[in-house]
Design an enzyme around this catalytic site. Structure first.
Site, PDB file in Angstrom:
ATOM      1  CG  ASP A  93     -20.692  70.560  49.917  1.00 13.07           C
ATOM      2  OD1 ASP A  93     -20.970  70.032  48.510  1.00 13.07           O
ATOM      3  OD2 ASP A  93     -19.728  70.309  50.520  1.00 13.07           O
ATOM      4  CD  GLU A 101     -26.747  71.687  45.389  1.00  9.97           C
ATOM      5  OE1 GLU A 101     -27.295  72.244  44.241  1.00  9.97           O
ATOM      6  OE2 GLU A 101     -25.651  71.216  45.264  1.00  9.97           O
ATOM      7  CE  LYS A 117     -20.943  75.899  44.227  1.00 12.26           C
ATOM      8  NZ  LYS A 117     -20.585  74.461  44.609  1.00 12.26           N
ATOM      9  CE  LYS A 175     -27.847  81.549  41.464  1.00  7.65           C
ATOM     10  NZ  LYS A 175     -28.999  80.711  41.834  1.00  7.65           N
ATOM     11  CB  SER A 200     -21.097  73.439  36.549  1.00  9.39           C
ATOM     12  OG  SER A 200     -20.142  73.580  35.423  1.00  9.39           O
ATOM     13  CG  LEU A 201     -22.727  78.034  39.494  1.00 11.62           C
ATOM     14  CD1 LEU A 201     -22.841  77.987  41.060  1.00 11.62           C
ATOM     15  CD2 LEU A 201     -23.362  79.316  39.032  1.00 11.62           C
ATOM     16  CE  LYS A 244     -16.473  76.249  45.831  1.00  9.79           C
ATOM     17  NZ  LYS A 244     -15.756  75.260  44.793  1.00  9.79           N
ATOM     18  CE1 TYR A 277     -29.470  75.897  42.031  1.00 15.98           C
ATOM     19  CE2 TYR A 277     -29.418  75.211  44.173  1.00 15.98           C
ATOM     20  CZ  TYR A 277     -28.874  74.923  42.984  1.00 15.98           C
ATOM     21  OH  TYR A 277     -28.337  73.850  42.683  1.00 15.98           O
ATOM     22  CB  CYS A 315       7.636  52.667  28.654  1.00 15.00           C
ATOM     23  SG  CYS A 315       8.124  54.183  28.159  1.00 15.00           S
ATOM     24  CB  CYS A 352       6.837  59.143  28.815  1.00 16.06           C
ATOM     25  SG  CYS A 352       7.118  57.771  27.932  1.00 16.06           S
ATOM     26  CG  ASP A 400     -15.420  40.671  47.448  1.00 15.09           C
ATOM     27  OD1 ASP A 400     -16.551  40.607  46.840  1.00 15.09           O
ATOM     28  OD2 ASP A 400     -14.662  41.266  47.793  1.00 15.09           O
ATOM     29  CB  CYS A 453       4.670  54.655  27.028  1.00 17.07           C
ATOM     30  SG  CYS A 453       4.373  54.863  28.889  1.00 17.07           S
ATOM     31  CG  ASP A 498     -18.070  45.318  51.339  1.00 13.86           C
ATOM     32  OD1 ASP A 498     -19.284  44.862  51.252  1.00 13.86           O
ATOM     33  OD2 ASP A 498     -17.412  46.214  51.144  1.00 13.86           O
ATOM     34  CB  ALA A 499     -13.831  40.316  53.360  1.00 17.26           C
ATOM     35  CG  ASP A 500     -17.488  37.342  55.459  1.00 14.70           C
ATOM     36  OD1 ASP A 500     -16.379  36.883  55.474  1.00 14.70           O
ATOM     37  OD2 ASP A 500     -18.056  37.233  56.537  1.00 14.70           O
ATOM     38  CD  GLU A 533     -28.971  81.973  45.322  1.00 15.63           C
ATOM     39  OE1 GLU A 533     -29.393  82.872  44.793  1.00 15.63           O
ATOM     40  OE2 GLU A 533     -29.360  80.729  45.191  1.00 15.63           O
ATOM     41  CB  CYS A 554       8.722  56.937  31.118  1.00 11.95           C
ATOM     42  SG  CYS A 554       7.233  56.199  31.404  1.00 11.95           S
TER      43      CYS A 554
END
Ligand code: IVH
Length: 731
Positions: A141, A196, A139, A309, A103-104, A333, A245, A440, A455, A58, A461, A54-56, A137, A437
């Protein structure tokens, strides 16, 4: 990118200053650099086999920019510097989901599971002995995908995106062997199958050991990175799997129960999760959760909980959805993973509402497969070892710089600190929370009853201003392509072409036209990317009211409140008139804080505003405060004068007998709970208010209706009984 360092890059660093070259030398070098950058892009994005670091990369780009700056005539229209960042210019097409991808909600312990079941029973008004089954069932990932089949053929695959609009990844999805091109059994004309995409552990290990040149942090990232490849050949080479699902649009139901539907999905040719079980009650669900958790380590793919469900699809339909989650499902979870590490220092970040948020900078540590180097510390009480009520947490142990702390990650949220090891403490001074703060210097004030110090600098600010702007352009707000957090920071600090408040975004093109150093000649920009940016800004001059309200970043005004206010008032002008009306009381304009508050609460507009279901006094107060502060107001007025704010529309399934109407329920309903009636009315496009006023269109009076029914009669508001309501609700 690969870690090999090229000699070429070393040579580029030692190059002759751009300004000292002749035009011919510059032209030759520009051609050479452009070719090498194009090759690097192809290796990285196309072949997925980067050859330089990546550096090269750049260094090459920096050198090219320097040359182009010194010799602007030599800049090619398609120069690689015209692309912002290394991302490819062409992205995926966008797909608006026929039905939102939800979402859930989460349950973290047994109590939450029991509450979930109780909530559903009460919503549906089921007696204690009436059966109510649930499926349980794993979940998975991974990342969710929606597959659209028309007449049995796969026609489109889309990622979740923001739930409403996702990315079109059809060509990539076709390369996944778990996804049938053609359904294997008879199916409704239109079926959207959801599930999924994931990567199994052994496939993940092989991929990381292979020659992609990249090391993915975990299988989920690997799956996401592999699916979101512009070249489907790359996706094809990645070992992706898919569990079905759920579903979206259907022209005919798949079954009568969730379990039946899952069986049907299998018949249609999909993989479904073999651990799916039917449970009769909360105890059964919790037992299944424990059983699945025991198998977690040996399943061969990542799961992060169990999804429950409601089995009866008729009940699911009645329960419906909150703004982003179904009422009939929840994710239970697994406990978060933890790791010990050293806390280097505590830093304070200032948010868009001025909140001073402490962040722990940590010695990097791997927690559940992800390297963590920051964790939230919430607020000053949390650091001191107290909860919001002043009771001890961590047995009162405070957190200091140099401490060893236990970090945990739950889902995708910011990591947190669970505990601190006093035996390894090095510092003898507790952390002192700043009273000013750090950005500021204004005083940071903590109101009684508030756990957060804020603040008081407001618009002066810079941190607040910049965070407000980042929020303004964020995905759920104005969502301007090419103007993200990074660009906001750049423009905020810029003196030639500054963006210091939202209105400045919409004068950017005009100001650039009048300026001499042009945006297109800057590093990181180019003719095409500037054109695209200005077009993206132009496109957002028209904005729906709900989005606009959310974008303003007013305290307590989230997406849900934005939608509620938009639906209630319809137009920006109507809403502003109501707020100005509330603030127009003479005593409000003149009085001290207490008199202002009383004047406000007595104004008729206050009653209207706080009478809106889901809008509380705290938000109304915050709205009035914002719109009556002259500097804030001027800034908002400047902005609105440049925009077209689109009136709110009734929800998509509009044109029911009650869409757009304001309903009030009173008395006891016998055949539907109040919660169900409200949810049903909202799903049919109506607004539900808590009190009767001249703006009420319809009163539904159940048994024992009293004062509200009388008030409705006085005001001439149409009143119906429960039978009539059931007919309207289509039950
Ligand atoms: S059902 C309307 N079931 O979890 C209900 N989701 O946190 C839609 N997920 O966006 C979701 N496994 O990507 C469902 N067995 C499962 C799941 C599952 C994983 C994901 C899904 C969803 C996210 C919500």
């Amino acid at each position: 990118m690969a870690k090999r360092r090229s000699d070429d890059a070393a040579r580029d660093e030692a190059a002759i200053p751009a300004g000292d070259l002749t035009a011919q030398q510059a032209a030759d070098e520009i051609a050479d650099l452009s070719a090498r950058i194009a090759q690097a892009n192809e290796d990285y994005h196309g072949k997925d086999k980067p050859q330089i670091t990546d550096a090269d990369y750049d260094t090459l780009k920096r050198r090219l920019s320097a040359l182009e700056e010194a010799f602007p005539d030599l800049r090619a229209a398609d120069s690689p510097t015209a692309k912002v960042g290394a991302a490819p210019a062409e992205g995926f097409g966008k797909v608006t989901h026929a039905q939102r991808m939800m979402s859930l909600g989460n349950a973290f312990d047994d109590e939450d599971v029991r509450d979930f079941v109780t909530r559903i029973r009460s919503f549906l008004n089921l007696p204690g002995d009436a059966p109510l089954d649930f499926t349980a069932e794993p979940k998975i990932d991974g990342l969710s995908l929606s597959l659209r089949y028309e007449d049995g053929e796969l026609v489109q695959a889309a990622t979740r995106g923001d739930g409403t609009v996702g990315e079109n990844v059809t060509a990539n999805a076709r390369t996944i062997s778990d996804i049938p091109q053609r359904l294997k059994a008879d199916a409704p004309g239109i079926v959207e199958i959801r599930g999924e995409v994931y990567m199994a552990h052994d496939d993940f290990a092989r991929l990381n050991a292979g020659d992609t040149g990249r090391v993915f942090a975990n299988p989920r990232n690997a799956a996401a990175g592999s699916l979101r490849q512009l070249d489907p050949k790359i996706t094809a080479s990645r070992p992706l799997k898919f569990f079905a699902y759920s579903w979206g649009e259907l022209t005919a139901p798949l079954a009568e129960t969730q379990m039946g539907a899952v069986e049907r999905l299998a018949e249609l040719g999909f993989s479904t999760n073999p651990l799916t079980r039917l449970c009769r009650d909360a105890a059964g669900m919790i037992a299944t959760w424990a059983e699945i958790e025991q198998q977690r380590a040996t399943l061969g793919y990542d799961i992060d909980g169990v999804v429950y469900k409601v089995n009866d699809l008729g009940y699911q339909a009645r329960l419906g959805f909150r703004s982003t989650t179904p009422r009939w499902a929840i994710a239970h979870k697994f406990p978060a993973e933890t790791a010990w590490t050293r806390l280097d220092r505590i830093e304070i970040q200032v948010g868009r509402t001025g909140a001073l948020s402490p962040v722990a900078r940590l010695e990097p540590v791997t927690v559940g497969g992800v390297v963590v180097s920051n964790a939230t510390l919430h607020n000053e009480d949390y650091i001191a070892g107290l909860d919001s009520a002043g009771n001890p947490i961590r047995e009162g142990r405070d957190i200091r710089a140099g401490d060893w702390v236990k970090v945990y990650r739950a889902g995708d949220v910011i990591p947190k600190i669970a505990d601190v090891d006093l035996s390894r403490r090095v510092s003898d001074t507790p952390y002192e929370f700043p009273t000013h703060c750090p950005e500021c210097g204004s005083e940071a004030i903590r109101e009684p009853g508030d756990s957060v110090r804020r603040c008081s600098g407001g618009l002066i600010c810079p941190a607040q201003a910049i965070e407000k702007l980042k929020h303004f352009v964020s995905r759920s707000a104005f969502d301007i392509e090419g103007l993200g957090a990074k660009q906001i920071e750049m423009f905020f600090a810029d003196d030639d072409l500054p963006i210091r408040e939202p209105a400045d975004i919409f004068t950017l093109a005009e100001r650039d036209a009048a300026n001499l150093p042009k945006l297109k000649n800057r590093d990181g920009f180019g003719e095409r990317s500037v054109e695209k940016l200005f077009a993206a800004i132009e496109e957002k001059r028209c904005i729906p009211l709900a989005r606009f309200l959310f974008a303003l970043g007013i305290r307590h005004l989230g997406e849900v409140a934005g939608t509620t206010l938009a639906r209630h008032f319809g137009t920006w002008e109507a809403m502003i008139a109501a707020i100005d009306g509330a603030a127009a009381e003479p005593a409000f304009a003149a009085g001290d804080d207490k008199a202002r508050r009383t004047a406000l609460e007595e104004s008729p507009n206050w009653a209207e505003l706080t009478g809106i279901d889901g809008i509380g006094a705290v938000l109304v107060q915050s709205l009035v405060t914002t719109f009556t502060q002259p500097r804030e107001r001027e800034s908002i007025d400047r902005l609105t004068s440049m925009l077209t704010i689109l009136p709110a529309e009734a929800p998509a399934n509009a044109q029911t007998a009650i869409s757009g109407k304001t309903l009030v329920f009173t008395g006891t309903l016998e055949r539907m709970t109040r919660a169900e009636a409200k949810a049903r009315a909202e799903a049919m496009g109506a607004k539900v208010a808590g009190s009767v006023s001249a703006k009420t269109d319809l009163l539904i009076a159940g048994l024992g209706a009293g004062s509200k029914a009388r008030k409705a009669a006085d005001l001439g508001v149409e009143t119906i009984d429960e039978d009539e309501w059931m007919r309207i609700a289509g039950q």
